[in-house]
Design a protein around this motif. Structure first.
Motif, short mmCIF file in Angstrom:
data_model
loop_
_atom_site.label_atom_id
_atom_site.label_comp_id
_atom_site.label_asym_id
_atom_site.label_seq_id
_atom_site.Cartn_x
_atom_site.Cartn_y
_atom_site.Cartn_z
N ASP A 177 21.15 -30.97 10.37
CA ASP A 177 20.75 -31.18 8.98
C ASP A 177 21.35 -30.05 8.14
OD1 ASP A 177 19.55 -31.46 6.52
OD2 ASP A 177 17.53 -31.78 7.31
N ALA A 178 22.45 -30.35 7.46
CA ALA A 178 23.16 -29.35 6.68
C ALA A 178 22.40 -28.92 5.43
CB ALA A 178 24.54 -29.87 6.28
N THR A 179 21.32 -29.64 5.06
CA THR A 179 20.55 -29.25 3.88
C THR A 179 19.61 -28.09 4.17
OG1 THR A 179 18.67 -30.75 4.24
CG2 THR A 179 20.61 -31.65 3.10
N VAL A 180 19.44 -27.73 5.44
CA VAL A 180 18.61 -26.58 5.81
C VAL A 180 19.43 -25.32 5.61
CG1 VAL A 180 17.29 -25.45 7.63
CG2 VAL A 180 17.34 -27.95 7.48
N ARG A 181 18.91 -24.41 4.81
CA ARG A 181 19.65 -23.19 4.47
C ARG A 181 18.72 -21.97 4.57
NH1 ARG A 181 21.58 -24.59 -1.45
NH2 ARG A 181 22.74 -22.61 -1.26
N PRO A 182 19.28 -20.82 4.95
CA PRO A 182 18.45 -19.62 5.04
C PRO A 182 18.20 -18.99 3.67
CG PRO A 182 20.71 -19.07 5.59
CD PRO A 182 20.67 -20.57 5.38
N LEU A 183 16.99 -18.51 3.48
CA LEU A 183 16.64 -17.73 2.30
C LEU A 183 16.12 -16.39 2.82
CD1 LEU A 183 16.45 -18.11 -0.85
CD2 LEU A 183 14.00 -18.46 -0.50
N ARG A 184 16.99 -15.39 2.76
CA ARG A 184 16.69 -14.11 3.39
C ARG A 184 15.62 -13.34 2.63
NH1 ARG A 184 18.21 -8.74 2.98
NH2 ARG A 184 18.59 -7.62 4.93
N GLY A 185 14.63 -12.86 3.37
CA GLY A 185 13.58 -12.04 2.77
C GLY A 185 13.50 -10.69 3.46
N GLN A 186 13.51 -9.63 2.67
CA GLN A 186 13.38 -8.28 3.22
C GLN A 186 12.07 -7.67 2.76
OE1 GLN A 186 16.86 -5.77 3.19
NE2 GLN A 186 15.67 -3.88 3.01
N LEU A 187 11.39 -6.98 3.68
CA LEU A 187 10.10 -6.35 3.42
C LEU A 187 10.14 -4.89 3.81
CD1 LEU A 187 7.79 -9.05 5.09
CD2 LEU A 187 8.43 -8.92 2.68
N VAL A 188 9.26 -4.11 3.19
CA VAL A 188 9.07 -2.71 3.56
C VAL A 188 7.60 -2.52 3.92
CG1 VAL A 188 9.25 -0.31 2.84
CG2 VAL A 188 10.88 -2.00 1.95
N LEU A 189 7.34 -1.88 5.04
CA LEU A 189 5.98 -1.58 5.47
C LEU A 189 5.69 -0.11 5.20
CD1 LEU A 189 6.67 -4.24 6.93
CD2 LEU A 189 5.38 -3.41 8.89
N VAL A 190 4.58 0.15 4.51
CA VAL A 190 4.20 1.53 4.21
C VAL A 190 2.75 1.76 4.60
CG1 VAL A 190 5.85 1.67 2.30
CG2 VAL A 190 3.47 1.04 1.83
N GLU A 191 2.39 3.03 4.74
CA GLU A 191 0.98 3.37 4.92
C GLU A 191 0.26 3.01 3.63
OE1 GLU A 191 0.80 7.47 5.99
OE2 GLU A 191 1.15 7.07 8.12
N ASN A 192 -0.88 2.37 3.76
CA ASN A 192 -1.59 1.91 2.56
C ASN A 192 -2.25 3.10 1.85
OD1 ASN A 192 -3.17 0.63 0.61
ND2 ASN A 192 -3.71 -1.05 1.97
N PRO A 193 -1.85 3.35 0.58
CA PRO A 193 -2.43 4.47 -0.16
C PRO A 193 -3.76 4.14 -0.83
CG PRO A 193 -0.76 3.43 -1.50
CD PRO A 193 -0.77 2.69 -0.17
N GLY A 194 -4.37 3.03 -0.44
CA GLY A 194 -5.66 2.66 -1.01
C GLY A 194 -5.65 1.38 -1.80
N VAL A 195 -4.61 0.57 -1.63
CA VAL A 195 -4.51 -0.71 -2.33
C VAL A 195 -5.30 -1.76 -1.55
CG1 VAL A 195 -2.93 -2.52 -3.10
CG2 VAL A 195 -2.23 -0.11 -3.23
N ASP A 196 -6.25 -2.42 -2.22
CA ASP A 196 -7.07 -3.41 -1.53
C ASP A 196 -6.98 -4.81 -2.14
OD1 ASP A 196 -8.46 -3.03 -3.88
OD2 ASP A 196 -10.30 -2.29 -2.92
N THR A 197 -6.07 -4.99 -3.08
CA THR A 197 -5.83 -6.31 -3.65
C THR A 197 -4.35 -6.65 -3.51
OG1 THR A 197 -5.45 -5.38 -5.86
CG2 THR A 197 -7.68 -6.14 -5.35
N TRP A 198 -4.03 -7.95 -3.47
CA TRP A 198 -2.64 -8.36 -3.40
C TRP A 198 -2.10 -8.60 -4.80
CZ3 TRP A 198 -1.96 -13.06 -5.65
CH2 TRP A 198 -3.03 -13.96 -5.67
N PHE A 199 -0.77 -8.61 -4.90
CA PHE A 199 -0.11 -8.84 -6.19
C PHE A 199 1.23 -9.53 -5.91
CE2 PHE A 199 3.07 -7.71 -9.36
CZ PHE A 199 2.40 -7.94 -10.56
N THR A 200 1.54 -10.54 -6.71
CA THR A 200 2.85 -11.18 -6.59
C THR A 200 3.39 -11.48 -7.98
OG1 THR A 200 2.10 -13.49 -6.58
CG2 THR A 200 2.10 -12.35 -4.48
N ALA A 201 4.70 -11.31 -8.12
CA ALA A 201 5.41 -11.67 -9.35
C ALA A 201 6.78 -12.16 -8.96
CB ALA A 201 5.52 -10.47 -10.29
#
Length: 322
Positions: free
Chosen positions: A184-208
């Motif tokens: 299925d040639a319509t399947v394509r990769p969408l690369r996602g990169q993440l960084v993991l850090v020690e949590n400095p006290g954040v207890d809610t999520w956020f997305t934009a």
């Protein structure tokens, strides 16, 4: 051969979609084997954030139902977060109009426009949603599947017909590999990169998704997970590299720190890269296989595989046993 002629089913693919589908089939009384090229911890699913939210996924008319079925399951699993990896966490989806969401939004308890205190950057929505610790959740899925009588076999599949020779029903949950296995040639990769850090006290999520000075290939999000804070992200189409880019990582931290300044000084503890298996539309479909058996497809979930996993699994399992 009819799917009812034997209880044997092979699910090809050991990520969250494959394991969830296999578990649904095993619970329905089928004898199920999962064939996976990579150990569960090495799948794209293990890298995911993973917040429940219908993100970059079509068709719209089916996604809402799939997502809501998964939401109900996650709400139940959140009663045992240490076992299932699922917690209900509050946060803000920025740059989003409440009345611009799909009809599914009316079924999400407490979803509402965010206040200025919750998000001062413009319009947004506030919600208490499932946030899934994927390594824990994948381990729980595997344990439940094995307890239901299933088997997991690590093996590389060069052709889906290999599975067809071993069972009358094959369920294709191969994600990005469907590009060559279907093919299925319509399947394509969408690369996602993440960084993991020690949590400095954040207890809610956020997305934009995007924002000032950002492009379609970048976004800003952070997810508090046990023992770490996950920062993102990128959405690079047709990029296959799994190597973290240091400059991209720095930019991710900077964008997240613009929202929560304490993130700027958080110690980096790791980097992750995953390739989301995108497709113009998710494919959940049954067909007569070229080798004569039953072939059910369940792939192409992009960045919303966790969000729709249970809904798609239930539908695919129904197609497999009908």
């Amino acid at each position: 051969m009819d799917s009812d002629a034997s209880g044997d089913v092979i699910v090809v693919g050991g990520g969250v979609v494959g394991l969830t589908t296999a578990l649904e089939l095993a619970r329905a009384g089928r004898r199920v084997r999962v064939w996976t090229r990579d150990p569960t911890a090495g799948t794209t699913s293990a890298v995911a954030g993973a917040l429940w939210w219908p993100y970059r996924i079509d068709p719209v008319e089916r996604v809402g139902g799939w997502s809501l079925r998964a939401l109900r399951v996650f709400e139940e699993l959140a009663a045992r977060p240490e076992r299932t990896g699922v917690r209900m966490v509050e946060g803000v989806q920025a740059d989003t109009r409440f009345d611009g969401l799909g009809s599914w939004a009316a079924e999400v308890a407490g979803l509402r426009p965010s206040t200025a205190e919750e998000y001062a950057g413009g319009e947004g929505v506030w919600a208490r949603l499932p946030l899934v610790d994927m390594p824990v959740h994948l381990e729980w899925l595997t344990e439940r599947f094995l307890a239901a009588g299933g088997l997991v076999e690590t093996r590389e599949v060069a052709d889906l017909a290999e599975a067809g020779a071993a069972a009358p029903v094959v369920v294709n949950c191969t994600g990005l590999d469907a590009r060559t296995l279907v093919p299925d040639a319509t399947v394509r990769p969408l690369r996602g990169q993440l960084v993991l850090v020690e949590n400095p006290g954040v207890d809610t999520w956020f997305t934009a998704a995007g924002g000032s000075g950002e492009t379609a290939e970048t976004s800003t999000y952070f997810f508090p997970q046990p023992g770490r804070l996950i920062l993102g992200g990128t959405a690079e189409q047709d990029t296959f590299s799994l190597e973290p880019d240091p400059e991209v990582a720095e930019a991710i931290v900077a964008r997240c720190a613009a929202v929560r300044p304490e993130i700027a000084k958080a110690r980096v503890i790791g980097h992750r890269v995953g390739l989301r298996p995108t497709r113009p539309e998710v494919r959940v479909e049954r067909e007569r296989a070229p080798w004569g058996g039953v072939l059910v497809h369940n792939y192409g979930h992009g960045g919303a595989g966790v969000t729709v996993a249970w809904g798609c699994a239930q539908e695919a399992a129904g197609l497999a046993v009908s």
